[in-house]
Design a protein around this motif. Structure first.
Motif, PDB file in Angstrom:
ATOM      1  N   MET A   1      -8.564  12.318  -7.134  1.00  0.00           N
ATOM      2  CA  MET A   1      -7.574  12.625  -6.108  1.00  0.00           C
ATOM      3  C   MET A   1      -7.892  11.880  -4.808  1.00  0.00           C
ATOM      4  SD  MET A   1      -7.040  16.718  -6.878  1.00  0.00           S
ATOM      5  CE  MET A   1      -5.663  16.958  -5.730  1.00  0.00           C
ATOM      6  N   LEU A   2      -9.161  11.807  -4.472  1.00  0.00           N
ATOM      7  CA  LEU A   2      -9.547  11.060  -3.270  1.00  0.00           C
ATOM      8  C   LEU A   2      -9.340   9.567  -3.457  1.00  0.00           C
ATOM      9  CD1 LEU A   2     -12.656  13.125  -2.200  1.00  0.00           C
ATOM     10  CD2 LEU A   2     -10.661  12.650  -0.763  1.00  0.00           C
ATOM     11  N   ASP A   3      -9.510   9.078  -4.673  1.00  0.00           N
ATOM     12  CA  ASP A   3      -9.197   7.670  -4.945  1.00  0.00           C
ATOM     13  C   ASP A   3      -7.718   7.394  -4.694  1.00  0.00           C
ATOM     14  OD1 ASP A   3     -11.755   6.942  -5.575  1.00  0.00           O
ATOM     15  OD2 ASP A   3     -11.472   7.004  -7.749  1.00  0.00           O
TER      16      ASP A   3
ATOM     17  N   MET B   1      -3.381   5.138  -1.207  1.00  0.00           N
ATOM     18  CA  MET B   1      -2.199   5.270  -0.353  1.00  0.00           C
ATOM     19  C   MET B   1      -2.323   4.354   0.862  1.00  0.00           C
ATOM     20  SD  MET B   1      -1.810   9.436  -0.308  1.00  0.00           S
ATOM     21  CE  MET B   1      -0.411   9.502   0.829  1.00  0.00           C
ATOM     22  N   TRP B   2      -3.525   4.322   1.432  1.00  0.00           N
ATOM     23  CA  TRP B   2      -3.783   3.482   2.606  1.00  0.00           C
ATOM     24  C   TRP B   2      -3.831   2.009   2.218  1.00  0.00           C
ATOM     25  CZ3 TRP B   2      -3.962   3.874   7.789  1.00  0.00           C
ATOM     26  CH2 TRP B   2      -4.621   2.870   8.501  1.00  0.00           C
ATOM     27  N   ASP B   3      -4.504   1.729   1.105  1.00  0.00           N
ATOM     28  CA  ASP B   3      -4.695   0.330   0.708  1.00  0.00           C
ATOM     29  C   ASP B   3      -3.376  -0.398   0.473  1.00  0.00           C
ATOM     30  OD1 ASP B   3      -7.425   0.719   0.831  1.00  0.00           O
ATOM     31  OD2 ASP B   3      -7.646   1.094  -1.322  1.00  0.00           O
TER      32      ASP B   3
ATOM     33  N   PHE C   1       1.431  10.300  -2.495  1.00  0.00           N
ATOM     34  CA  PHE C   1       0.151  10.586  -3.138  1.00  0.00           C
ATOM     35  C   PHE C   1       0.295  10.663  -4.653  1.00  0.00           C
ATOM     36  CE2 PHE C   1      -2.343  14.047  -5.059  1.00  0.00           C
ATOM     37  CZ  PHE C   1      -3.620  13.517  -4.946  1.00  0.00           C
ATOM     38  N   THR C   2       1.279  11.403  -5.138  1.00  0.00           N
ATOM     39  CA  THR C   2       1.424  11.530  -6.589  1.00  0.00           C
ATOM     40  C   THR C   2       1.808  10.198  -7.223  1.00  0.00           C
ATOM     41  OG1 THR C   2       3.720  12.288  -6.337  1.00  0.00           O
ATOM     42  CG2 THR C   2       2.008  13.975  -6.483  1.00  0.00           C
ATOM     43  N   GLY C   3       2.536   9.358  -6.465  1.00  0.00           N
ATOM     44  CA  GLY C   3       2.843   8.025  -6.976  1.00  0.00           C
ATOM     45  C   GLY C   3       1.585   7.202  -7.187  1.00  0.00           C
ATOM     46  N   ARG C   4       0.646   7.293  -6.247  1.00  0.00           N
ATOM     47  CA  ARG C   4      -0.625   6.545  -6.396  1.00  0.00           C
ATOM     48  C   ARG C   4      -1.504   7.182  -7.468  1.00  0.00           C
ATOM     49  NH1 ARG C   4       1.583   2.558  -5.573  1.00  0.00           N
ATOM     50  NH2 ARG C   4      -0.418   1.637  -6.147  1.00  0.00           N
TER      51      ARG C   4
ATOM     52  N   ARG D   1       0.072   5.551 -10.554  1.00  0.00           N
ATOM     53  CA  ARG D   1      -0.051   4.105 -10.683  1.00  0.00           C
ATOM     54  C   ARG D   1      -1.490   3.616 -10.587  1.00  0.00           C
ATOM     55  NH1 ARG D   1       4.519   5.145  -7.643  1.00  0.00           N
ATOM     56  NH2 ARG D   1       6.483   4.289  -8.440  1.00  0.00           N
ATOM     57  N   HIS D   2      -2.275   4.215  -9.696  1.00  0.00           N
ATOM     58  CA  HIS D   2      -3.637   3.720  -9.448  1.00  0.00           C
ATOM     59  C   HIS D   2      -4.670   4.424 -10.315  1.00  0.00           C
ATOM     60  CE1 HIS D   2      -7.084   2.104  -7.315  1.00  0.00           C
ATOM     61  NE2 HIS D   2      -7.508   3.333  -7.057  1.00  0.00           N
ATOM     62  N   VAL D   3      -4.559   5.741 -10.427  1.00  0.00           N
ATOM     63  CA  VAL D   3      -5.550   6.512 -11.184  1.00  0.00           C
ATOM     64  C   VAL D   3      -5.189   6.580 -12.660  1.00  0.00           C
ATOM     65  CG1 VAL D   3      -6.708   8.760 -11.381  1.00  0.00           C
ATOM     66  CG2 VAL D   3      -6.139   7.836  -9.124  1.00  0.00           C
ATOM     67  N   GLY D   4      -3.885   6.539 -12.965  1.00  0.00           N
ATOM     68  CA  GLY D   4      -3.470   6.561 -14.364  1.00  0.00           C
ATOM     69  C   GLY D   4      -3.121   7.932 -14.894  1.00  0.00           C
ATOM     70  N   VAL D   5      -2.834   8.889 -14.021  1.00  0.00           N
ATOM     71  CA  VAL D   5      -2.438  10.219 -14.466  1.00  0.00           C
ATOM     72  C   VAL D   5      -1.000  10.157 -14.984  1.00  0.00           C
ATOM     73  CG1 VAL D   5      -2.069  12.616 -13.763  1.00  0.00           C
ATOM     74  CG2 VAL D   5      -3.992  11.310 -12.823  1.00  0.00           C
TER      75      VAL D   5
END
Length: 550
Positions: free
Chosen positions: A482-484, A489-491, A522-525, A528-532
């Motif tokens: 979640m922190l990733d 989100m910022w990146d 947040f849920t979008g990242r 897309r980023h974490v793979g949930v």
């Protein structure tokens, strides 16, 4: 060194200790608590032959935990009615709930009764340190040498004198949190958010083993200094609410709770190289509510009922009630967020037309409904106030919802009514909220809708559902993941969004843009980023009454 003694103090003084940094420690012959550099020595001017003793000291540090929220069962108890529970100070006849001062730093000093110009003599010389365990119990073995041959330990001056100090400072294991509770005094009263001020770490000398009555040791036999209590007032007396040292120990306990849960239980690394030690300042010199700074510091106020008719009557150092326990945890949750956004994110506007009537209403100190100099609609709503009950910009709702979520992670399983599980069955605020004209913000009452991203309470609930893995949804994301997603989100944010956050310096509407980075970003990242999986995200959000467009 400034030491403040109260008339009620038994056998010791509460010390307003120097900031525990290597430079200041060397100047004042105190221990380098951050573990940097060598401890100072008083042996540079020679003196007689040293008397050295290998000593073992033991003791137990306790504090009176009267918080409403805390991980009480993580600490052993002493003089408590029910093991692991809170003996509420407001109703208990004795107001005593002594628990082990888990994580506190215990420092040891060789003490000379005679100070310079005599060779080899100094008031105190640091010789070592340890930390209290979950029970408040500590043990330290080390070699103590006395170069001062004129201070007279025993008939042949053949012993050593040792004093013990307890500091609300924990920085024992890299990656697991580094925190202290500091007394700012009047520093930071003006230009508070410039962050150009500091404080002194709360500490006190051990009763019966302090600088005026050190423990004299003539052999290596283990020596117990007994039990001591981190408070200014006598341990046998009912707790005094104005005992700032005792209240500071409760703030420290909350910091230990959150760092142990986040960085140890949840495995989130603490980046000490970047952020250094986190200083919690108590009592906050500006009073008011607890708040965090973007410079790795937070402020906790000494709780007091403010006179609404005359707010100036607030006295920052004169509490009327006890710290609740969740304040420091909530503010630490903010820091976890800001760190992932390069230290930014604090200043987000709370000014939002919550009721949709075309006005952003603000209530002034006299209770008048105003619109920044213009007459408001007269409904008495303060739409620039932080609130979980009204709509806010998604970024502001996410910021506060996240901090409350970390509070629930911290107290999960602690049976204090603040766990994520305790939100089960909650009705989302979005599903019951109506605009000024009576139009529901959700098209169908009780059916999840995207408006939930505007409510801090609904965001908090959604984050809990994403994390906790209850049977009412299919998702269990780790706090690290979640922190990733928060960091990502910022990146990937537009440079204009980053610039807005970097330049912001208020919670008001005078902003170049309104930051859109809320729950749905947040849920979008997270997808897309974490793979949930989107289906799992939807399942968790639905329980909280929220829908996000993928």
């Amino acid at each position: 060194m400034r030491i403040v003694c109260a008339l009620l103090l038994v056998g010791g003084c509460v010390e307003a200790a120097e900031p525990l940094s290597p430079a200041t420690e060397a100047a004042s012959q105190q221990a380098p608590v951050d573990g940097l550099g060598d401890p100072p020595s008083d042996n540079t001017d020679g003196g007689g032959p040293a008397v050295c003793r290998t000593v073992t000291l033991t003791g137990r540090a306790m504090y009176n935990d009267l918080r409403e929220a805390g991980r009480f069962a993580d600490r052993s108890t002493l003089l408590v009615n029910v093991a692991g529970s809170r003996d509420a100070w407001a109703t208990s006849p004795d107001r005593q709930n002594y628990l082990g001062l888990k994580g506190a730093r215990i420092l040891f000093y060789e003490v000379d009764a005679t100070t310079p110009p005599h060779q080899g003599c100094a008031a105190t010389e640091y010789v070592g340190a340890t930390q209290a365990d979950d029970d408040g119990v500590w043990s330290w073995t080390g070699t103590v040498c006395d170069m001062c041959r004129v201070d007279g330990e025993g008939a042949q001056d053949n012993g050593v004198s040792v004093a013990v100090r307890v500091a609300l400072d924990h920085c024992a294991t890299p990656g697991e949190g580094c925190v202290s509770v500091d007394d700012p005094g009047t520093a930071g009263l003006t230009d508070h958010y410039a962050d150009a001020w500091s404080g002194t770490t709360w500490s006190r000398w051990w009763r019966g083993a302090d600088t005026s009555s050190p423990r004299r040791i003539f052999n290596g036999t283990p020596v117990s200094v007994g039990v001591d209590y981190f408070q200014a007032t006598a341990p046998s007396a009912p707790m005094v609410v104005t005992d700032l040292a005792a209240q500071a120990a409760n703030v420290f306990a909350s910091l230990i709770d959150v760092t142990q849960r986040v960085h140890v239980s949840e495995g989130v690394p603490f980046d000490q190289a970047t952020w250094g030690k986190i200083h919690a300042y108590f009592p906050s010199p500006i009073g008011g509510s607890a708040h965090s700074h973007q410079a790795g510091r937070l402020c906790i106020a000494a709780p007091q009922w403010r006179d609404d008719a005359d707010p100036s009557l607030y006295q920052a150092r004169n509490p009327q009630t006890w710290v609740g326990g969740d304040e420091a945890v909530h503010e630490y949750g903010h820091l976890l967020h800001y760190w992932r956004w390069d230290g930014f994110g604090k200043w987000q506007s709370f000014c939002f037309d919550s009721d949709g009537d075309g006005w952003i209403d603000q209530v002034d100190a006299q209770g008048r409904d105003i619109d920044f100099g213009l007459t408001g609609d007269g409904d008495g709503a303060d739409e620039c106030a932080e609130s979980s009950e009204q709509r806010e910009h998604p970024g502001a709702a996410f910021k506060e919802g996240w901090a409350n979520f970390i509070r629930r992670v911290t107290f999960d399983g602690a049976n204090v009514g603040l766990s994520c599980g305790s939100m089960n069955g909650r009705t989302s605020r979005a599903s019951t909220f109506a605009l000024g004209d009576g139009t529901p913000v959700c098209p169908v009452a009780g059916v999840p809708c995207e408006a939930g991203k505007h409510f801090a309470g609904d965001v908090e609930h959604a984050l809990c559902e994403i994390w906790d893995g209850d049977l009412d949804d299919t998702l269990h994301a780790s706090l690290s993941d979640m922190l990733d997603a928060v960091a990502n989100m910022w990146d990937v944010a537009d440079v204009s969004v980053q610039a807005d956050l970097e330049a912001a310096d208020s919670f008001g509407p005078g902003r170049t843009a309104i930051v859109p980075m809320g729950l749905c970003k947040f849920t979008g990242r997270l997808r897309r980023h974490v793979g949930v999986a989107q289906a799992d995200i939807d399942s968790a959000l639905a329980v909280a009454g929220v829908v996000c467009d993928p």
